[in-house]
Motif scaffolding. Structure first.
Motif, PDB file in Angstrom:
ATOM      1  N   LEU A  15      98.255  42.131  67.250  1.00  0.00           N
ATOM      2  CA  LEU A  15      97.915  42.669  68.565  1.00  0.00           C
ATOM      3  C   LEU A  15      96.400  42.632  68.733  1.00  0.00           C
ATOM      4  O   LEU A  15      95.656  42.533  67.760  1.00  0.00           O
ATOM      5  CB  LEU A  15      98.389  44.124  68.662  1.00  0.00           C
ATOM      6  CG  LEU A  15      99.870  44.379  68.409  1.00  0.00           C
ATOM      7  CD1 LEU A  15     100.133  45.865  68.247  1.00  0.00           C
ATOM      8  CD2 LEU A  15     100.696  43.805  69.547  1.00  0.00           C
ATOM      9  N   TYR A  38      98.051  46.940  74.540  1.00  0.00           N
ATOM     10  CA  TYR A  38      97.629  45.872  73.614  1.00  0.00           C
ATOM     11  C   TYR A  38      98.176  44.538  74.106  1.00  0.00           C
ATOM     12  O   TYR A  38      99.208  44.480  74.765  1.00  0.00           O
ATOM     13  CB  TYR A  38      98.185  46.122  72.206  1.00  0.00           C
ATOM     14  CG  TYR A  38      97.691  47.407  71.578  1.00  0.00           C
ATOM     15  CD1 TYR A  38      96.561  47.394  70.766  1.00  0.00           C
ATOM     16  CD2 TYR A  38      98.367  48.616  71.795  1.00  0.00           C
ATOM     17  CE1 TYR A  38      96.114  48.575  70.183  1.00  0.00           C
ATOM     18  CE2 TYR A  38      97.924  49.782  71.221  1.00  0.00           C
ATOM     19  CZ  TYR A  38      96.794  49.769  70.411  1.00  0.00           C
ATOM     20  OH  TYR A  38      96.341  50.915  69.842  1.00  0.00           O
ATOM     21  N   VAL A  50      99.844  41.127  72.895  1.00  0.00           N
ATOM     22  CA  VAL A  50     100.455  40.501  71.723  1.00  0.00           C
ATOM     23  C   VAL A  50      99.819  39.130  71.548  1.00  0.00           C
ATOM     24  O   VAL A  50      99.787  38.327  72.480  1.00  0.00           O
ATOM     25  CB  VAL A  50     101.982  40.372  71.902  1.00  0.00           C
ATOM     26  CG1 VAL A  50     102.574  39.590  70.739  1.00  0.00           C
ATOM     27  CG2 VAL A  50     102.617  41.745  72.010  1.00  0.00           C
TER      28      VAL A  50
END
Lengths: 516, 305, 446
Positions: free
Chosen positions: A127, A171, A173
Motif C-alpha cells: 500500500l 491508501y 493499493v
C-alpha cells in the motif's frame, strides 16, 4: 608583426572551427552536468571554456596556447587523480571501511534482522500513502497496516478476500508495476509488529508474502548509538569508523565505514614495526635496483644504438626491428615467462643452457637480485635503444664533421661531443626511468613476489622487495584485506622520496646543460 | 620553407663506399657490428622462442620447456580467430585505435608544450617543467579508486567518457601526455638552433607558422620516437585499461591477453602466447614504418645547410 | 513447505502484473486461480516440481521488457549461463546482462564498485569471499528458505553466517588424488607414505605431485596438514569457525617435520608450482597429482589431453583422515542492487534449478549443489565427479572468516621454507609462524 587573429587565413579559420566545436561541447557539458546536478563538473567546465577562449582569442598568453591542451588533460586525469588519492591517505578506506556511515548502519541492521523460522507468514498487500510504502496484512481476520515508523495497527473498512487485503481506505493499493520501480525500498522495509521492538518486524523478500524478522540492532539517530535489543548493549561511534560497546566489543555482524583518521596512516611509518624496521634496508636495495636498472639498460641501449648507427651497415633495419622485440611483447607476460625459465629444476636456463645446473636463481637472495636486474635489462634496453637511436640522429652532423676534420679519434669524438650532447637530451628520461623503476611493482611482483623471504616474520622483507612491494604486503593489498589508506599514505611517502631524488638530479642536469 | 632542404651530409659519407675499402678495414668498421648484432638478436629473441613454443604446441604449458616444438599445431590461433567467445579482430582494432589516437594526441600536445618551453620564456616555466617531471612519478597503482570515481561522474555528463569506453581510456592516457614525452622532445627542440626561428620571424612568419611548418619538420625523428613510445606504452598498458574497459568486446589486446591467464586455476597460456605473438606485429610494423623518420634525422633537414 | 507455496504465488503475481497489466489498480483485485495459468504456461521444461513461475506468454516472447539485471560472470562459466538467462527472459520478461569478468578480478572489483555505489546486481563468487563482502557491507542477505531443502546442506552452510544466508550455492569443489591410469592401474596404499612408495615403484620421474611454488600453497597442502590433526581454526559450539588457530602445538609440529622430510627426500619441491605440476602430470612424469576438477575437465585439462585418469581420496599422512577444504561456488546479491525482487527471483527460483547446475557442471566439473542434479545420471555416471565426491567425504568447508586472510600467506611461506630446507628447525619456525599469525589476526580485529 601581424597576428593570425586579424588575418582570415586558413589557420585562423581552422582555429575558429576548432574553438566553436570546443565551445559547443563545453556548453553541452555544462548543460548536461547541470541536469544531473553534478556541480563540481559544472564549475570545472565553465572555467575550462572560459580559459580556453581567453587563451586562444587574446593576443597575449602565447606560451599558454601551446601548453593548454596537454595541461587540461593533465589536470583532469592526473592532478585530480593524485589529489583524490592523497585524500584517501587520510582516511581508513580499506577492509571493513569501504562504505559511508549511513550505509554501514543500514547494512548492519539488515544483517542482524533475521527471519524468524518459527514465525507466521502473511499474504501481503503493498500500500502507499503519500510517498511512503505500507504493508497491509490480515492477522486472524483483522486487516492491519503499518510502515517503518508506524507499527502495525488495525485498519477499519478494509476489504479482504482470501486473507489478503484488496482495498484499504486512505491508501492506494500498489500495482506490481509500482512495486517494480521501488524494489529496494520494498525489500528493505521493516514494519514493527507492535510498539515493543522485541516482537520483531515484518519484512518481505518477494512483495507478496510477509514474514517476521527480528531486528537485533536498533539505531538511535539522536544519540548516534546502536542498541542490541536482545542483550541491551549500547554501541557508540568510536570516531575511527566503527560502533563499539563501552568494553570495546563489536556489534554482531560488524560493518565499519570510511572516515577521516588524520595523519594516523603516516604515523605508521614510525610506529609499525613491519614498516619501520626494514625501511632503511629496503630503501637501500630500492635505490640500488632503480639505479642499476637505469645504468644497465642505458649502457646496453646506447651501445647497441651506436653499433647500429653506422649508415653503411647492411641489414640495419633488420637488426633494429629484432632488437626492439622484447619491448613489443606485453611486459607481464615476459616477467612470467622469465620466472618459468629461471625455475631451478624445470627452467630452461638451468636445464638447457647450463646443462642441468642446480642454480637457485630466484631462491638465493643475491642471485634473485641479480636475476631481477637481468630480466629488467632484457625488458628495458629496447626503450633506451630507441631513445638513443633517436638522440644520435639529433646531434648536428656538422659538429661531428668538424671534429673529424680536427683529427679527433672516434673515441674522443664520442667522449667530448656525442656523449655530452646525448646526455643533455636523455638525462630527464634517465631520471624518469629511475623513478619508474623505483616503483616497478609489476616486475617484482610477477618475477619473485618480493621473495625470497626470511621465514614468516612480517618485519623481515623479502630479498628483492622494493619499497612499493613492501608497502603492498604490509597494507595487505595482496592478501585480500587491504588497508588502502595505509598503502596510499606509505606510497605518498615513497613519492616524496623519489620526487626529491628526481628534483635534485634534475637540478644537476640543468647545471650540466648550462655548462654545455 | 620547403625549399630549405639541402644535400644531406650523410650522402657525402656514403659516396665513400665507391672506394671499396679493403677487407680488414671492412671488418674494423662494419663487420664486427654484424657479430654484435647476431649476439644481441639471440639475447633479444631467445625467450620469445618459448613463447612461440607455447603458441604452436597444442596443450603446452608455460613450464613445459622440454621437447620444444615436439608437435606443431595452429589450434591456439584458430581459437583466437574463430571461437565465438574471442573477439580477437575487434581487440586488435580497439588496440590500434587507442594506441593510434593516444600517440597522435601525445605527440601533438607534447610537441606543442615542448615548443613553448623551449622557445618562450614565461613566468612559471621552470616550475612547470620540474612539476611535470615529478608528477609522472606519482605511483599510479593506487589511483584506481580515483579513476573509477572520476569516470563514473564524467559518464553521467558525457556518456562517451564513462566507464567501459575507449574514449575515456584514451583521455586517461592523454592525461600523461605531458609527462616523459615533453622531456624527450624538449631536449631535442633545444638542439634546433634558435637562429632558424628568428630568420623566419624576420621573414614575417607567425609563431604558429614557425611551429607547424618549420620546427615540427625539423624534429620529425623525435616525433617518431615519441609517437612510437607512446603507442607501445598504451598498447601494453593493462592496469588502467582493465579498470576502465569492463566488457569483453571493448578490451584492448593487453587486457584480453591478460584475461586468458587471469584465472590461476585454469590459465590458457597457449591462447595467450599466440595472441601476444600476433600483438607484437603492429608494433614492429609501426617501427619499420617510422624508422625512416627516426633515422633520416636532422641530416636531411636544414640545420646548417 | 508453507513458504515454498508462497514464493510460487509471489513469483507468479509479480510477473503477471509486471508483464501484462497496464492499468494501475487491477492487481489489487483477486486474480484468477494462479495455479491454472501456471501449468498452462509451462511449456519451457523445468525440473522444478511445478513449473515455477512461467507466465502465460512464456515462449512466445515478451512484448515489453519489465526489468534488467546485471550479472558478473567469469569467462569460463559465461556460456553455461546463457541458457537460463534466455529462459528467464522468456518466462519473466527480464533481461539479464551477463558481463564477462576475469575470475581474478571479480572479488576486488565487486567489492570496490559496490562500495562506490556501482557494480552489478549479482556476481558469481566463491564462499570464502563471504567474510570480506560482509565486513565491507557490499552484499545483501538472500532468503533461500524456499529452496534450501533441495540443496546440499554443506553448500548452504558455506554461504551462511550467523544465521543468515548470503549466497546461492551452485557447486562444490575440492581437491583429490588424481591417478594416471597409464602408469598405475590400482591404488592399494592407505597412507601417504605407502602412496609415495607405490608411486616410486612405477619408475616415473616424480611420485606424487603437489603444487608448492616459492610462496607455498597452503590450500593444496591442507589434506596432509589435517591428517595430523592440525585443523585451521577451532569451531564454536554451534559449528562456526572462530578466529582461534587449531594448528598450534604437537599436531602442527608433526606436520612440519613430515613435509620437511618429504622436501629433503625430493618428493615435495618448491620448484613444483601450479603450472609445473600440471605440465609434468600431463607429460606422464608422475602417477599421482593432488589437484581439483579445474584440471580434470575443460580446456587444457587432463581430459582434453586424452589422459585416462581416476580420482581417489587422499590417503592420510598422520593418524586422522586427510580432509581437503570444500569450496563452494555460488552467487551473491549486491547490497546496492535496486532490483532486489527480480534478482531474488532469478537467484532462488532459477539458478538453483538442477538443469542449470548440470549445465554449469560441464564447464569446470564441479559437483552441483542441487540434490536433484547430484542424483542425475550425468553426475552419478561420471567416475571423475564421483571420485571427487568420494575424496570430499571428510571435507570441511573452507573458512570464510576474515581471519583466514591472515593465514594463507604465512602458512604457505612456512610450508615452502620447510620443504626447501630453509627452515631448518621445523618445530621452532612453526611456533614462530603461529605467533606471527596470531598477532596479525589480533591486529586486524581491532
Amino acid at each position: 608583426m601581424y597576428s593570425p587573429a586579424r588575418n582570415w587565413g586558413p589557420g585562423f579559420i581552422a582555429k575558429l572551427i576548432i574553438m566553436a566545436l570546443i565551445d559547443a561541447i563545453g556548453v553541452y557539458g555544462i548543460y548536461s552536468a547541470w541536469t544531473v546536478k553534478a556541480m563540481p563538473i559544472v564549475i570545472v567546465m565553465i572555467l575550462l571554456v572560459l580559459v580556453a577562449n581567453v587563451v586562444y582569442f587574446a593576443r597575449r598568453f602565447v606560451p599558454a596556447k601551446y601548453i593548454l591542451p596537454g595541461l587540461i588533460f593533465l589536470f583532469i586525469f592526473q592532478i585530480f587523480v593524485m589529489l583524490y588519492t592523497a585524500y584517501v591517505a587520510f582516511t581508513n578506506y580499506g577492509y571493513g571501511h569501504m562504505i559511508d556511515k549511513d550505509r554501514a548502519i543500514a547494512q548492519m541492521q539488515e544483517y542482524n534482522s533475521q527471519l524468524d523460522p518459527n514465525g507466521p507468514s502473511y499474504q501481503l498487500t503493498m500500500l502507499a500513502k503519500g510517498s511512503d510504502i505500507y504493508f497491509g496484512i490480515v492477522d486472524d481476520g483483522v486487516a492491519k497496516v503499518g510502515t517503518d515508523a508506524v507499527a502495525l495497527e488495525p485498519l477499519k473498512g478494509a476489504k479482504v478476500a482470501d486473507n489478503k487485503i484488496t482495498e484499504a481506505p486512505g491508501y492506494t493499493v500498489l500495482g506490481m508495476g509500482d512495486v517494480a520501480s521501488r524494489q529496494k525500498e520494498v525489500t528493505s522495509l521493516r514494519v514493527p509488529v507492535s510498539d515493543d521492538p522485541s516482537d520483531g518486524a515484518l519484512g518481505t523478500s518477494n512483495a507478496t508474502s510477509a514474514e517476521v524478522y527480528r531486528p537485533v540492532l536498533l539505531y538511535d539517530e539522536a544519540a548516534d548509538t546502536l542498541t542490541d535489543t536482545e542483550s541491551g548493549t549500547v554501541y557508540t561511534d568510536n570516531s575511527r569508523g566503527n560502533f563499539r560497546a563501552a568494553d570495546g566489543s563489536k556489534p554482531p555482524n560488524d560493518v565499519g565505514w570510511r572516515t577521516s583518521v588524520g595523519v594516523a596512516n603516516f604515523a605508521r611509518l614510525f610506529t609499525d614495526a613491519s614498516v619501520a624496521k626494514p625501511f632503511a634496508e629496503v630503501l637501500a636495495w630500492t635505490i640500488a635496483f632503480a639505479f642499476l636498472s637505469v645504468a644497465t639498460t642505458f649502457l646496453l641501449g646506447l651501445a647497441l644504438a651506436l653499433v647500429f648507427n653506422s649508415p653503411r651497415l647492411r641489414g640495419q633495419k633488420f637488426y633494429r626491428v629484432l632488437l626492439i622485440l622484447p619491448y613489443a611483447f606485453p611486459g607481464f607476460m615476459s616477467a612470467l615467462l622469465w620466472r618459468a625459465m629461471l625455475n631451478t629444476q624445470f627452467g630452461v636456463v638451468n636445464q638447457t643452457l647450463l646443462g642441468g645446473a642446480d642454480i637457485m636463481w630466484l631462491q638465493d637472495p643475491w642471485l634473485a637480485k641479480l636475476s631481477v636486474l637481468f630480466v629488467n635489462l632484457w625488458l628495458g634496453y629496447p626503450y633506451m635503444f630507441l631513445v638513443c637511436t633517436g638522440a644520435l640522429q639529433a646531434i648536428p652532423s656538422d659538429m661531428m664533421e668538424s671534429a673529424k676534420v680536427d683529427g679527433a679519434s672516434p673515441w674522443r669524438q664520442f667522449r667530448s661531443i656525442t656523449l655530452p650532447l646525448l646526455f643533455i637530451a636523455v638525462a630527464p628520461l634517465l631520471i624518469s626511468s629511475f623513478a619508474f623503476n623505483f616503483n616497478n611493482f609489476n616486475l617484482i611482483f610477477m618475477l619473485t613476489g618480493g621473495g625470497p623471504t626470511h621465514g614468516t616474520d612480517p618485519t623481515r622483507p623479502g630479498g628483492t622487495d622494493i619499497l612499493i612491494s613492501m608497502v603492498y604486503r604490509v597494507a595487505g593489498v595482496d592478501d585480500g584485506n587491504p588497508d588502502y589508506g595505509l598503502a596510499t599514505a606509505l606510497s605518498i611517502i615513497i613519492f616524496i622520496l623519489v620526487g626529491a631524488i628526481a628534483a635534485f638530479s634534475f637540478r644537476q642536469t640543468r647545471k650540466l646543460e648550462e655548462m654545455a | 620553407m620547403t625549399t630549405m632542404t639541402s644535400t644531406p651530409p650523410a650522402k657525402a659519407a656514403r659516396s665513400g663506399d665507391l672506394n671499396r675499402p679493403p677487407r680488414s678495414k671492412w671488418w674494423r668498421e662494419i663487420g664486427w657490428r654484424h657479430i654484435v648484432g647476431i649476439i644481441a638478436i639471440v639475447y633479444a629473441v631467445f625467450p620469445l622462442i618459448f613463447a612461440a613454443n607455447i603458441a604452436l604446441t597444442p596443450g603446452a604449458g608455460i613450464s613445459n620447456t622440454a621437447d620444444l616444438f615436439a608437435k606443431v599445431g595452429m589450434g591456439n590461433f584458430e581459437y583466437l580467430f574463430t571461437d565465438p567467445s574471442s573477439f580477437f579482430v575487434r581487440w586488435i582494432v580497439n588496440t590500434l585505435v587507442v594506441g593510434g589516437v593516444t600517440s597522435i594526441g601525445t605527440v601533438l600536445m607534447g610537441a606543442a608544450a615542448s615548443y613553448a618551453f623551449s622557445r618562450f620564456r614565461f613566468r612559471g616555466r621552470r616550475f612547470t617543467l620540474s612539476a611535470l617531471l615529478v608528477i609522472q612519478m606519482f605511483p599510479q597503482m593506487l589511483a584506481f579508486v580515483a579513476i573509477f570515481l572520476l569516470l563514473t561522474a564524467l559518464g553521467e555528463v558525457f556518456p562517451a567518457l564513462g566507464m567501459n569506453s575507449l574514449v575515456a581510456l584514451i583521455c586517461v592516457y592523454l592525461g600523461g601526455a605531458l609527462g616523459a614525452n615533453t622531456y624527450l622532445m624538449y631536449g631535442f627542440f633545444n638542439t634546433v638552433p634558435k637562429e632558424i626561428d628568428e630568420a623566419a620571424k624576420i621573414d614575417g612568419a607567425t609563431h604558429a607558422q614557425i611551429f607547424w611548418t618549420i620546427i615540427l619538420r625539423l624534429v620529425a625523428p623525435v616525433l617518431a620516437v615519441a609517437g612510437l613510445l607512446s603507442f607501445i606504452s598504451s598498447f601494453s598498458e593493462y592496469i588502467i585499461a582493465k579498470l576502465v574497459l569492463t566488457e569483453a568486446p571493448n578490451y584492448t589486446l593487453a587486457v584480453a591477453l591478460y584475461s586468458f591467464v587471469a584465472d590461476p586455476m585454469n590459465p590458457h597460456w597457449g591462447w595467450f602466447a599466440a595472441g601476444a605473438l600476433i600483438a607484437a606485429i603492429p608494433v614492429l610494423v609501426l617501427f619499420l614504418f617510422l624508422q625512416r623518420y627516426i633515422v633520416s634525422g636532422l641530416t636531411s633537414g636544414a640545420v646548417k645547410g | 513447505m508453507k513458504r515454498r507455496v508462497f514464493v510460487f504465488i509471489a513469483a507468479f503475481g509479480l510477473i503477471a502484473a509486471l508483464a501484462g497489466c497496464s492499468t494501475s489498480d487491477d492487481t489489487g483485485s483477486p486474480a484468477s486461480d494462479p495455479a491454472d495459468e501456471t501449468t498452462e504456461g509451462s511449456d519451457v521444461a523445468t525440473t522444478d516440481d511445478d513449473g515455477a513461475a512461467a507466465a502465460d506468454d512464456a515462449g512466445s516472447g515478451c512484448t515489453e521488457e519489465i526489468g534488467k539485471l546485471e550479472m558478473w560472470v567469469d569467462d569460463s562459466r559465461l556460456a553455461a549461463l546463457a541458457g537460463v538467462v534466455e529462459t528467464f527472459k522468456q518466462e519473466q520478461c527480464v533481461t539479464v546482462n551477463l558481463v564477462r569478468k576475469n575470475f581474478d578480478d571479480l572479488r576486488a572489483d565487486f567489492g570496490s564498485q559496490v562500495a562506490a555505489g556501482e557494480g552489478p546486481d549479482i556476481t558469481i563468487g566463491a564462499n570464502d569471499w563471504l567474510g570480506e563482502f560482509k565486513a565491507n557491507g557490499v552484499i545483501a542477505p538472500i532468503d533461500i528458505s524456499a529452496v534450501a531443502s533441495g540443496l546440499a546442506p554443506a553448500a548452504v552452510a558455506a554461504y551462511t553466517s550467523e544465521g543468515q544466508t548470503y549466497g546461492v550455492p551452485y557447486a562444490m569443489e575440492n581437491i583429490g588424488l588424481v591417478r594416471n591410469n597409464a602408469l598405475l592401474a590400482d591404488t592399494k596404499a592407505t597412507t601417504f607414505d605407502e602412496l609415495i612408495e607405490e608411486a616410486k615403484a612405477t619408475g616415473a620421474k616424480y611420485s606424487v605431485l603437489v603444487q608448492v611454488g616459492d610462496k607455498g600453497d597452503a590450500y593444496h597442502m591442507y589434506p596432509i596438514q589435517s591428517s595430523f590433526g592440525a585443523g585451521m581454526f577451532e569451531l564454536s559450539p554451534d559449528g562456526d569457525y572462530t578466529s582461534t588457530l587449531a594448528m598450534a602445538g604437537d599436531p602442527g609440529h608433526a606436520f612440519a617435520e613430515y613435509i620437511a622430510k618429504l622436501g629433503a627426500d625430493g618428493v615435495l619441491s618448491v620448484d613444483i608450482n601450479d603450472s609445473v605440476a600440471k605440465d609434468q602430470f600431463k607429460a606422464g612424469n608422475a602417477p599421482y597429482v593432488i589437484t581439483g576438477p579445474w584440471n580434470t575437465s575443460g580446456d587444457d585439462s587432463f581430459a582434453q589431453a586424452g589422459m585416462d585418469i581416476s580420482v581417489l581420496p587422499i590417503p592420510p599422512a598422520g593418524s586422522e583422515p586427510a580432509t581437503p577444504f570444500l569450496g563452494v561456488q555460488g552467487f551473491y546479491l549486491s547490497a546496492k542492487s535496486e532490483n532486489t525482487l527480480l534478482a531474488q527471483m532469478f537467484l532462488v527460483d532459477y539458478l538453483t534449478r538442477s538443469d542449470v547446475q548440470l549445465e554449469l557442471f560441464k564447464v569446470g566439473g564441479r559437483t552441483p549443489a542441487s540434490l536433484d542434479a547430484q542424483a542425475d545420471p550425468v553426475i552419478t555416471g561420471d567416475p571423475i565427479a564421483a571420485g571427487f565426491a568420494e575424496a570430499a567425504a571428510d571435507a570441511v568447508v573452507q573458512p570464510s572468516i576474515p581471519a583466514m586472510n591472515q593465514v594463507w600467506t604465512p602458512l604457505g611461506q612456512e610450508e615452502a621454507d620447510l620443504i626447501s630446507g630453509k627452515a631448518s628447525d621445523p618445530a621452532g619456525t612453526w611456533d614462530e609462524m603461529i605467533t606471527n599469525i596470531e598477532s596479525a589476526i589480533a591486529k586486524s580485529a581491532e
